[in-house]
Design an enzyme around this catalytic site. Structure first.
Site, short mmCIF file in Angstrom:
data_model
loop_
_atom_site.label_atom_id
_atom_site.label_comp_id
_atom_site.label_asym_id
_atom_site.label_seq_id
_atom_site.Cartn_x
_atom_site.Cartn_y
_atom_site.Cartn_z
N CYS A 2 0.88 -1.83 -0.36
CA CYS A 2 -0.41 -0.20 0.35
C CYS A 2 0.94 1.35 -0.25
O CYS A 2 1.83 0.88 0.22
CB CYS A 2 -1.12 0.19 1.36
SG CYS A 2 -1.87 -1.58 1.97
N VAL A 53 -3.86 -7.81 -1.19
CA VAL A 53 -3.40 -8.66 -1.47
C VAL A 53 -3.50 -9.90 -0.79
O VAL A 53 -4.04 -10.93 -1.07
CB VAL A 53 -2.14 -8.81 -1.22
CG1 VAL A 53 -1.20 -10.22 -0.99
CG2 VAL A 53 -1.28 -7.48 -1.95
N VAL A 54 -4.25 -9.32 0.50
CA VAL A 54 -4.76 -10.46 1.84
C VAL A 54 -6.03 -10.35 2.79
O VAL A 54 -6.44 -8.61 2.79
CB VAL A 54 -3.21 -10.87 2.80
CG1 VAL A 54 -4.22 -11.93 3.90
CG2 VAL A 54 -2.66 -11.80 1.98
N ASN A 77 1.68 -0.64 5.17
CA ASN A 77 2.13 -1.13 4.04
C ASN A 77 3.00 -2.12 4.09
O ASN A 77 4.33 -1.87 4.65
CB ASN A 77 2.78 0.43 3.54
CG ASN A 77 4.03 -0.29 2.41
OD1 ASN A 77 3.33 -1.33 1.22
ND2 ASN A 77 4.80 0.33 2.03
N GLY A 78 2.82 -3.60 3.88
CA GLY A 78 3.38 -4.57 4.22
C GLY A 78 3.02 -6.27 4.22
O GLY A 78 1.82 -5.87 3.73
N ASP A 102 -3.51 -9.44 7.99
CA ASP A 102 -2.63 -8.82 8.70
C ASP A 102 -2.97 -8.04 9.82
O ASP A 102 -1.71 -7.52 10.48
CB ASP A 102 -0.82 -9.25 8.10
CG ASP A 102 -0.57 -8.65 6.75
OD1 ASP A 102 -1.96 -7.79 6.23
OD2 ASP A 102 0.34 -8.00 6.14
N SER A 377 10.54 -12.36 -5.86
CA SER A 377 12.42 -12.10 -6.33
C SER A 377 13.59 -11.99 -5.94
O SER A 377 12.99 -12.77 -4.71
CB SER A 377 11.68 -10.58 -6.71
OG SER A 377 13.27 -9.94 -7.77
N GLY A 378 14.53 -11.98 -6.67
CA GLY A 378 15.72 -13.49 -5.67
C GLY A 378 16.39 -11.73 -5.42
O GLY A 378 17.74 -12.44 -5.45
#
Length: 613
Positions: A2, A53-54, A77-78, A102, A377-378
């Site tokens: 966010c 997202v959740v 945000n997270g 969350d 992502s890595g």
């Protein structure tokens, strides 16, 4: 993910500043396209834009809870990756939940455990919680610095936000850039001194820090930092522990109520993540994992192998796709579009960035967003496990300077002599010394291990932050959430204390990590020499960037001339950056990228109406 923002002043009625609040709120629209909310009272304003997202239904913000007669409001945000474990602990304390977001867990955690709640979190986050009854704002940023938190304290005003542009819309925050700020851009950039930005009035909360703002003022402190401990695990135990931590981190980060995919370059890091994710998808009966890669038009024709990029990705991507049976999709970027996106990349990052390394990622994320909202992502494996060339070249490793930098005197020549009133080498060196002197060490460390600890701290405090900033801004500009499993703080802590002869076993970059996943990934993947994020080799890009910079040079009103030496800048454009024998910043910023960086500086000054003081 966010966008968050806020404004507090305990002496004035800020709620009357509706236009300012609306403009701040509007800057976050790209970070949160799904929903939005505001909490405004006389002295407090909290703003939110949501990327859902959740728990799509119950996770809207600002979220307000009243417990024990006291009211708390959060903007966040997270993602928390240990949400279930924390929820169980809170349920044992008789907390009841309306949903499974969350956000609700984080807010109740603060209500129950206060400021020490952050010690329990595993995740990526930047949040602020306002205690209405105590008139106190508590805020925090995750340990690795994946999510941003910028702030300004000016008199009795405290302003914060996910992006610099948000703060600049508030009249309390100037657009002033000092001589030191100019030096940041030319001598340090696109990296940034921890906690600093080029703007005089904008600071960044450092990773692993938190703070409060009350009627008594601002207070910030560090709640987490790396510590030096003796490593007692055997080699096999170390490999097992790293494999467990990584697989656990990846598994935790696969939770999503919206489509999730993985970036796959065919390198070791993205292959580990994609392999674990694909296996988990199969075990849970989910649809086939989607993977994405990026390349450029005609790059197969113009690719030039070098020590930094020894080979192209295609062969290794196909190898992994066949191994894990993913639904793979390749995004091929037009080179002129990559050049034209440099302006958008500046707007996304609020500062000059990593040239086409930024703009190409922005376009890549924009394409992925058409089908997915979350991607793994890595990033950051190289910083943690010794993947970069400077870990393995003794001459560079032991050089008393930032390993990815250099060229300080050449860079300094580009700055106007009127602004360069201090020694540029001292400016850079002091930041280097401050960092290596902060590295925790043991009295029994060998000379090599002491230096590797310094290199580790240099990398995670500087280079890793540059890449995380890039990833957050370029992805969130399109409303795409990127998760980075290698940044789990448990991995950071454990890897910091692994001796160098173990970490680099076999004399290879990331030798121990390769060994940990040997037999799990195809041998050609675990043995592949490191190759960084792909950049374009097509001369079309160089011509486009050169043309852009020539137009800047032709225009006498170009703002870059307020800070740059005209003669030396013109010479740089004519030479195509060839005088820089060492790349500008790391492996990826060579001649074409140096010109693009100058173009981004000009674009930044113009778009942000930068005022040099």
């Amino acid at each position: 993910m966010c966008g968050i923002a806020g404004w507090l002043n305990y002496d004035e009625n800020i709620s009357r500043n509706e236009r300012v609040i609306e403009k701040m709120w509007d800057t976050l629209r790209r970070r949160g396209p799904d929903s939005s909310g505001k909490y405004i009272e006389e002295n407090v304003c909290l703003l939110h834009r949501r990327l859902a997202v959740v728990d799509i239904k119950n996770g809207n913000q600002p979220m307000i809870k009243t417990v024990g007669g006291k009211t708390y409001i959060i903007v966040y945000n997270g993602e928390l990756y240990n949400t279930n474990r924390i929820r169980e602990a809170l349920e044992a304390e008789n907390y009841e939940f309306e949903g499974h977001s969350d956000t609700e867990v984080l807010l109740y955690s603060y209500i129950e455990w206060g400021e020490r709640c952050v010690e329990r979190f595993n995740g990526i986050y930047a949040f602020a919680i306002y205690d209405k009854d105590e008139r106190k704002l508590f805020f925090a940023r995750d340990r690795a610095g994946v999510k941003p938190f910028f702030y300004n304290i000016s008199g009795r005003d405290f302003v914060f936000g996910s992006e610099i542009k948000t703060l600049l819309e508030n009249p309390c925050v100037s657009r002033d850039v000092s001589r030191e700020g100019v030096a940041e851009v030319f001598l340090i950039g696109p990296g940034r001194t921890p906690g600093a930005t080029a703007f005089c009035d904008v600071e960044e909360l450092c990773p692993g820090w938190c703070g409060t703002f009350t009627e008594s003022g601002l207070s910030v402190w560090q709640y987490w930092k790396l510590e030096a401990h003796e490593h007692t695990d055997s080699f096999d135990e170390t490999c097992d522990k790293i494999r467990f931590l990584l697989e656990d981190s990846i598994s935790r980060q696969l939770v999503s109520d919206v489509p999730l995919c993985c970036f796959l370059s065919g390198g070791l890091d993205s292959s580990i993540i994609s392999s674990v994710a694909a296996r988990k998808f199969r075990e849970e009966g989910r649809e086939k994992l989607v993977t994405y890669s990026v390349d450029y038009v005609d790059n197969d024709k113009y690719f030039q192998a070098n020590s930094f990029q020894p080979n192209r990705d295609d062969y290794f991507i196909d190898l992994m796709v066949n191994d894990i049976n993913s639904d793979h999709r390749k995004v091929i970027l037009d080179n002129k579009s990559v050049a034209n996106a440099l302006d958008d990349a500046v707007l996304a990052r609020d500062l000059p960035g990593m040239a086409d390394v930024d703009s190409s990622l922005l376009l890549f994320c924009r394409a992925v967003k058409h089908t997915h909202t979350v991607v793994l992502s890595g990033e950051c494996s190289d910083e943690i496990f010794g993947g970069y060339p400077w870990y393995h070249n003794p001459k560079v490793l032991n050089r008393d300077d930032f390993p990815w930098g250099g060229n300080t005197e050449l860079k300094a020549k580009l700055i106007s002599s009127e602004l360069l009133t201090f020694d540029p080498n001292d400016f850079v060196r002091q930041r280097y010394l401050d960092t290596i002197n902060s590295a925790p060490k043991l009295s029994g460390d060998s000379d090599v291990d002491r230096r590797i600890r310094e290199m580790y701290i240099l990398n995670i405090n500087w280079f890793m932050q540059t890449l995380l900033d890039r990833k957050d801004r370029m992805s969130m500009y399109s409303g795409l959430e990127v998760r980075v499993p290698f940044c789990d703080h448990r991995i950071l802590e454990y890897a910091y204390n692994i001796p160098w002869d173990v970490k680099s076993c076999g004399g290879r970059e990331k030798g121990m990590l390769r060994r940990a996943f040997s037999g799990i990934l195809p041998d050609e993947i675990t043995e592949r020499k490191k190759s960084p994020y792909p950049k374009t080799h097509n001369p079309v890009y160089m011509r486009a960037v050169t043309e852009k910079m020539k137009n800047v040079i032709k225009n006498p009103a170009s703002p870059i001339f307020e800070i740059a030496d005209r003669k030396n800048l013109e010479s740089l454009v004519e030479s195509g950056g060839s005088e820089f024998k060492v790349p500008w910043y790391g492996q990826l910023m060579d001649g074409p990228q140096i010109l693009a960086y100058m173009y981004m500086i000009n674009s930044w000054m113009q778009e942000y109406k930068v005022n040099i003081v």
